[in-house]
Scaffold this motif. Structure first.
Motif, PDB file in Angstrom:
ATOM      1  N   VAL A  79     -32.879  -6.012  55.550  1.00  0.00           N
ATOM      2  CA  VAL A  79     -33.997  -5.643  55.185  1.00  0.00           C
ATOM      3  C   VAL A  79     -35.073  -6.556  55.800  1.00  0.00           C
ATOM      4  CG1 VAL A  79     -34.200  -7.608  53.341  1.00  0.00           C
ATOM      5  CG2 VAL A  79     -35.305  -5.313  53.098  1.00  0.00           C
ATOM      6  N   VAL A  80     -34.672  -7.638  56.353  1.00  0.00           N
ATOM      7  CA  VAL A  80     -35.750  -8.298  57.148  1.00  0.00           C
ATOM      8  C   VAL A  80     -36.033  -7.646  58.451  1.00  0.00           C
ATOM      9  CG1 VAL A  80     -35.993 -10.397  58.570  1.00  0.00           C
ATOM     10  CG2 VAL A  80     -34.968 -10.724  56.674  1.00  0.00           C
ATOM     11  N   HIS A  81     -34.962  -6.840  59.165  1.00  0.00           N
ATOM     12  CA  HIS A  81     -35.306  -5.965  60.177  1.00  0.00           C
ATOM     13  C   HIS A  81     -36.036  -4.849  59.654  1.00  0.00           C
ATOM     14  CE1 HIS A  81     -33.203  -7.943  63.447  1.00  0.00           C
ATOM     15  NE2 HIS A  81     -31.920  -8.101  62.730  1.00  0.00           N
ATOM     16  N   ALA A  82     -35.945  -4.299  58.630  1.00  0.00           N
ATOM     17  CA  ALA A  82     -36.690  -3.176  58.224  1.00  0.00           C
ATOM     18  C   ALA A  82     -38.065  -3.543  58.268  1.00  0.00           C
ATOM     19  CB  ALA A  82     -36.015  -2.622  56.890  1.00  0.00           C
ATOM     20  N   VAL A  83     -38.503  -4.721  57.472  1.00  0.00           N
ATOM     21  CA  VAL A  83     -39.728  -5.363  57.527  1.00  0.00           C
ATOM     22  C   VAL A  83     -40.430  -5.229  58.740  1.00  0.00           C
ATOM     23  CG1 VAL A  83     -41.121  -7.010  56.712  1.00  0.00           C
ATOM     24  CG2 VAL A  83     -39.428  -6.295  55.222  1.00  0.00           C
ATOM     25  N   PHE A  84     -39.806  -6.045  59.839  1.00  0.00           N
ATOM     26  CA  PHE A  84     -40.250  -6.243  60.921  1.00  0.00           C
ATOM     27  C   PHE A  84     -40.469  -4.703  61.717  1.00  0.00           C
ATOM     28  CE2 PHE A  84     -40.649 -10.512  62.184  1.00  0.00           C
ATOM     29  CZ  PHE A  84     -39.721 -11.197  61.465  1.00  0.00           C
ATOM     30  N   ASP A  85     -39.552  -3.897  61.644  1.00  0.00           N
ATOM     31  CA  ASP A  85     -40.035  -2.651  62.211  1.00  0.00           C
ATOM     32  C   ASP A  85     -41.172  -1.882  61.500  1.00  0.00           C
ATOM     33  OD1 ASP A  85     -37.673  -2.412  63.325  1.00  0.00           O
ATOM     34  OD2 ASP A  85     -36.382  -1.020  61.959  1.00  0.00           O
ATOM     35  N   GLY A  86     -41.388  -2.153  60.206  1.00  0.00           N
ATOM     36  CA  GLY A  86     -42.638  -1.449  59.374  1.00  0.00           C
ATOM     37  C   GLY A  86     -43.895  -2.511  60.139  1.00  0.00           C
ATOM     38  N   ARG A  93     -62.901  -0.431  59.412  1.00  0.00           N
ATOM     39  CA  ARG A  93     -63.054  -1.712  58.756  1.00  0.00           C
ATOM     40  C   ARG A  93     -61.727  -2.226  58.185  1.00  0.00           C
ATOM     41  NH1 ARG A  93     -68.532  -3.138  58.214  1.00  0.00           N
ATOM     42  NH2 ARG A  93     -67.726  -4.729  56.571  1.00  0.00           N
ATOM     43  N   LEU A  94     -60.806  -1.355  58.178  1.00  0.00           N
ATOM     44  CA  LEU A  94     -59.439  -1.622  57.732  1.00  0.00           C
ATOM     45  C   LEU A  94     -59.020  -2.926  58.425  1.00  0.00           C
ATOM     46  CD1 LEU A  94     -56.760  -0.716  55.879  1.00  0.00           C
ATOM     47  CD2 LEU A  94     -56.217   0.493  57.846  1.00  0.00           C
ATOM     48  N   HIS A  95     -58.736  -3.964  57.533  1.00  0.00           N
ATOM     49  CA  HIS A  95     -58.257  -5.248  58.275  1.00  0.00           C
ATOM     50  C   HIS A  95     -56.638  -4.991  58.868  1.00  0.00           C
ATOM     51  CE1 HIS A  95     -57.097  -9.259  59.029  1.00  0.00           C
ATOM     52  NE2 HIS A  95     -58.435  -9.559  59.043  1.00  0.00           N
ATOM     53  N   PRO A  96     -56.481  -5.311  59.836  1.00  0.00           N
ATOM     54  CA  PRO A  96     -54.993  -5.006  60.670  1.00  0.00           C
ATOM     55  C   PRO A  96     -54.110  -5.626  59.578  1.00  0.00           C
ATOM     56  CG  PRO A  96     -56.430  -5.831  62.398  1.00  0.00           C
ATOM     57  CD  PRO A  96     -57.223  -5.943  61.011  1.00  0.00           C
ATOM     58  N   LEU A  97     -54.172  -6.905  59.171  1.00  0.00           N
ATOM     59  CA  LEU A  97     -53.197  -7.702  58.376  1.00  0.00           C
ATOM     60  C   LEU A  97     -52.667  -6.593  57.031  1.00  0.00           C
ATOM     61  CD1 LEU A  97     -53.900 -11.322  58.071  1.00  0.00           C
ATOM     62  CD2 LEU A  97     -51.970 -10.176  59.414  1.00  0.00           C
ATOM     63  N   VAL A  98     -53.701  -5.978  56.552  1.00  0.00           N
ATOM     64  CA  VAL A  98     -53.465  -5.064  55.406  1.00  0.00           C
ATOM     65  C   VAL A  98     -52.387  -4.074  55.685  1.00  0.00           C
ATOM     66  CG1 VAL A  98     -54.495  -3.335  53.712  1.00  0.00           C
ATOM     67  CG2 VAL A  98     -55.614  -5.528  54.453  1.00  0.00           C
ATOM     68  N   LEU A  99     -52.735  -3.435  57.249  1.00  0.00           N
ATOM     69  CA  LEU A  99     -51.831  -2.312  57.615  1.00  0.00           C
ATOM     70  C   LEU A  99     -50.560  -2.899  57.725  1.00  0.00           C
ATOM     71  CD1 LEU A  99     -52.460   0.546  58.433  1.00  0.00           C
ATOM     72  CD2 LEU A  99     -52.507  -0.265  60.807  1.00  0.00           C
ATOM     73  N   PHE A 100     -50.454  -4.339  58.342  1.00  0.00           N
ATOM     74  CA  PHE A 100     -49.194  -4.894  58.627  1.00  0.00           C
ATOM     75  C   PHE A 100     -48.475  -4.913  57.494  1.00  0.00           C
ATOM     76  CE2 PHE A 100     -51.050  -7.209  62.711  1.00  0.00           C
ATOM     77  CZ  PHE A 100     -51.033  -5.827  63.378  1.00  0.00           C
ATOM     78  N   ALA A 101     -48.992  -5.556  56.421  1.00  0.00           N
ATOM     79  CA  ALA A 101     -48.247  -5.731  54.863  1.00  0.00           C
ATOM     80  C   ALA A 101     -47.754  -4.479  54.493  1.00  0.00           C
ATOM     81  CB  ALA A 101     -49.073  -6.615  54.344  1.00  0.00           C
ATOM     82  N   VAL A 102     -48.731  -3.430  54.606  1.00  0.00           N
ATOM     83  CA  VAL A 102     -48.301  -1.964  54.005  1.00  0.00           C
ATOM     84  C   VAL A 102     -46.920  -1.674  54.821  1.00  0.00           C
ATOM     85  CG1 VAL A 102     -48.803   0.277  53.826  1.00  0.00           C
ATOM     86  CG2 VAL A 102     -50.496  -1.658  52.979  1.00  0.00           C
ATOM     87  N   GLY A 103     -47.132  -1.529  55.983  1.00  0.00           N
ATOM     88  CA  GLY A 103     -46.146  -1.214  57.031  1.00  0.00           C
ATOM     89  C   GLY A 103     -44.598  -1.916  56.899  1.00  0.00           C
ATOM     90  N   GLY A 104     -44.753  -3.189  56.744  1.00  0.00           N
ATOM     91  CA  GLY A 104     -43.718  -3.874  56.338  1.00  0.00           C
ATOM     92  C   GLY A 104     -43.127  -3.661  54.710  1.00  0.00           C
ATOM     93  N   LEU A 119     -40.333  -9.948  67.946  1.00  0.00           N
ATOM     94  CA  LEU A 119     -40.914 -10.752  68.339  1.00  0.00           C
ATOM     95  C   LEU A 119     -42.485 -10.416  68.626  1.00  0.00           C
ATOM     96  CD1 LEU A 119     -38.930 -12.826  71.226  1.00  0.00           C
ATOM     97  CD2 LEU A 119     -39.248 -13.499  68.716  1.00  0.00           C
ATOM     98  N   PHE A 120     -42.489  -9.021  69.097  1.00  0.00           N
ATOM     99  CA  PHE A 120     -43.849  -8.409  69.091  1.00  0.00           C
ATOM    100  C   PHE A 120     -44.504  -8.252  67.950  1.00  0.00           C
ATOM    101  CE2 PHE A 120     -46.082  -4.397  68.428  1.00  0.00           C
ATOM    102  CZ  PHE A 120     -47.155  -4.441  69.129  1.00  0.00           C
ATOM    103  N   ALA A 121     -43.789  -8.132  66.752  1.00  0.00           N
ATOM    104  CA  ALA A 121     -44.095  -7.789  65.301  1.00  0.00           C
ATOM    105  C   ALA A 121     -44.834  -9.371  64.955  1.00  0.00           C
ATOM    106  CB  ALA A 121     -43.276  -7.339  64.280  1.00  0.00           C
ATOM    107  N   ILE A 122     -44.113 -10.386  65.315  1.00  0.00           N
ATOM    108  CA  ILE A 122     -44.447 -11.859  64.649  1.00  0.00           C
ATOM    109  C   ILE A 122     -45.793 -11.976  65.381  1.00  0.00           C
ATOM    110  CG2 ILE A 122     -43.922 -14.096  64.795  1.00  0.00           C
ATOM    111  CD1 ILE A 122     -40.838 -13.218  64.635  1.00  0.00           C
ATOM    112  N   SER A 123     -45.895 -11.685  66.726  1.00  0.00           N
ATOM    113  CA  SER A 123     -46.866 -12.057  67.778  1.00  0.00           C
ATOM    114  C   SER A 123     -48.281 -11.380  67.008  1.00  0.00           C
ATOM    115  CB  SER A 123     -46.771 -11.935  69.083  1.00  0.00           C
ATOM    116  OG  SER A 123     -46.837 -10.388  69.493  1.00  0.00           O
ATOM    117  N   ARG A 124     -48.183 -10.306  66.569  1.00  0.00           N
ATOM    118  CA  ARG A 124     -49.492  -9.489  66.148  1.00  0.00           C
ATOM    119  C   ARG A 124     -49.663  -9.932  64.575  1.00  0.00           C
ATOM    120  NH1 ARG A 124     -51.559  -6.242  69.790  1.00  0.00           N
ATOM    121  NH2 ARG A 124     -53.360  -6.691  68.277  1.00  0.00           N
ATOM    122  N   ALA A 125     -48.818 -10.272  64.007  1.00  0.00           N
ATOM    123  CA  ALA A 125     -48.887 -10.836  62.553  1.00  0.00           C
ATOM    124  C   ALA A 125     -49.614 -12.279  62.274  1.00  0.00           C
ATOM    125  CB  ALA A 125     -47.784 -10.705  61.714  1.00  0.00           C
ATOM    126  N   ALA A 126     -49.302 -13.046  63.396  1.00  0.00           N
ATOM    127  CA  ALA A 126     -49.789 -14.371  63.460  1.00  0.00           C
ATOM    128  C   ALA A 126     -51.224 -14.527  63.760  1.00  0.00           C
ATOM    129  CB  ALA A 126     -49.065 -15.261  64.358  1.00  0.00           C
TER     130      ALA A 126
END
Lengths: 192, 181
Positions: free
Chosen positions: A117-124, B158-169, B51-58
């Motif tokens: 599920v962690v990978h899935a969250v990262f994908d999102g 005006r949508l904050h990127p972090l909101v989008l990241f959270a929704v996507g995740g 790692l790309f996802a982490i770098s953008r969320a930080a």
């Protein structure tokens, strides 16, 4: 804080720890790349360390030069306040918070990367971040949407680097003089 | 490439890129992916996308992706080496240029260089999106979500990127938890 900043302006020297602290706060709280906006509020409006005119000139150069616009702006503000050491203190302050946070996240990632599920969250998150990247690129294209030359240059860049996966450095070194030349000629034609 | 000396290899990759990151760190994404996954095998495709996802969320100015690649290659020393390699050359350049800038700003050449580099920066950033899509292991769902979030950001500035990241995740996590794929 306002009184203190006026005092600092009068004495003309802002301490290196104060510079580090101000930029540390900025770095750790600016999400989504809007460093310039945060920096304006914190350094110009709140602390009055530099004025509007200097800020705008520094921001323009920061965007113009290679590298992160936010880091480039930070270098210049630090430089203006305390020369080379000021620039160093400001950049170290700006980057150390994000560095620590990103590494903490990375350590957390390796500890949990066995869980599906962690990978899935990262994908999102990655999908949303890819969307942010595309949107940034598209906004930059729209900026000059009217003329064919710049559009062709953007298309060539995407074709070579994005699709054909040619190495970026030679592609940029070939396209940059052509594109700058086009912009230069176009400007001349407008003024002729 | 001296891959037996990882810190040197990181410096040799990131220092030249520092001086060519026109329009900010996002323009380097495609090249960093190519170097990390294909040329040096510093990360797998899966790890790169994560790692790309982490770098953008930080938080932080621009990309800390190079920091994470460095960390993956050689731990804390690698993270520091990659960060310094990416930010030092461009910082020294802007430090030196600040004095000359007053005279040069607004001149014919300044305008031409700025206008000439903008379409290349746009192309590089779009290429970066393509590069991560290519290695992202989530398949069609990631492609669809990337297109949807591109449209969302363009329509709702005006949508904050972090909101989008959270929704996507959250959406992808939920889909995985209930076994949608």
């Amino acid at each position: 804080m306002t009184e203190q900043s006026i005092d600092l302006r009068r004495t003309g020297r802002i301490g290196l720890p104060a510079i580090f602290a101000a930029f540390f706060r900025l770095g750790a709280t600016s999400f989504g790349g809007g460093t310039a906006g945060w920096l304006y509020r914190e350094i110009v409006e709140r602390r009055h360390w530099i004025d509007d005119k200097d800020f705008l000139a520094a921001a323009a150069l920061g965007r113009f030069m290679p590298g992160s616009g936010g880091v480039n702006l930070t270098v210049q503000v630090g430089q203006r306040l305390r020369g080379g050491l000021g620039a160093l203190a400001a950049v170290l302050g700006l980057l150390s918070g994000p560095l620590a946070i990103v590494l903490a996240l990375a350590v957390g990632y390796t500890k949990t990367s066995q869980i599906s599920v962690v990978h899935a969250v990262f994908d999102g998150v990655a999908a949303a971040a890819i969307g942010l990247t595309f949107a940034t690129g598209i906004k930059l294209v729209q900026f000059r949407a009217a003329s064919a030359g710049p559009l062709a240059v953007t298309f060539m860049t995407v074709l070579c680097v994005g699709v054909l996966r040619w190495p970026m450095i030679p592609v940029v070194l070939c396209l940059a003089p052509i594109s700058i030349g086009l912009a230069f000629l176009k400007r001349h034609r407008h003024h002729a | 490439m001296p891959d037996d000396k990882p810190l040197l290899a990181l410096a040799l990759v990131f220092m030249p890129l520092s001086l060519l990151s026109i329009g900010g760190g996002a323009s380097l994404l495609a090249e960093i992916e190519h170097q990390s996954v294909t040329l040096h095998a510093w990360t797998t495709q899966r790890e790169f996308a994560d790692l790309f996802a982490i770098s953008r969320a930080a938080p932080g100015p621009g990309t800390m992706l190079s920091t994470l690649i460095g960390w993956k290659v050689a731990g804390l020393a690698g993270a520091l080496a990659a960060t310094v390699a990416l930010y030092l050359p461009s910082s020294l350049l802007v430090y030196g240029a600040a004095r000359l800038w007053g005279r040069w700003r607004g001149s014919v050449w300044h305008t031409a260089v700025e206008r000439g580099l903008a379409p290349i920066a746009a192309g590089l950033i779009l290429s970066g999106g393509i590069a991560v899509l290519r290695v992202a292991p989530g398949g069609a769902a990631v492609w669809a979500a990337a297109v949807a979030s591109t449209a969302l950001i363009l329509c709702l500035p005006r949508l904050h990127p972090l909101v989008l990241f959270a929704v996507g995740g959250a959406l992808f996590g939920l889909a995985d938890a209930i076994g949608l794929w």
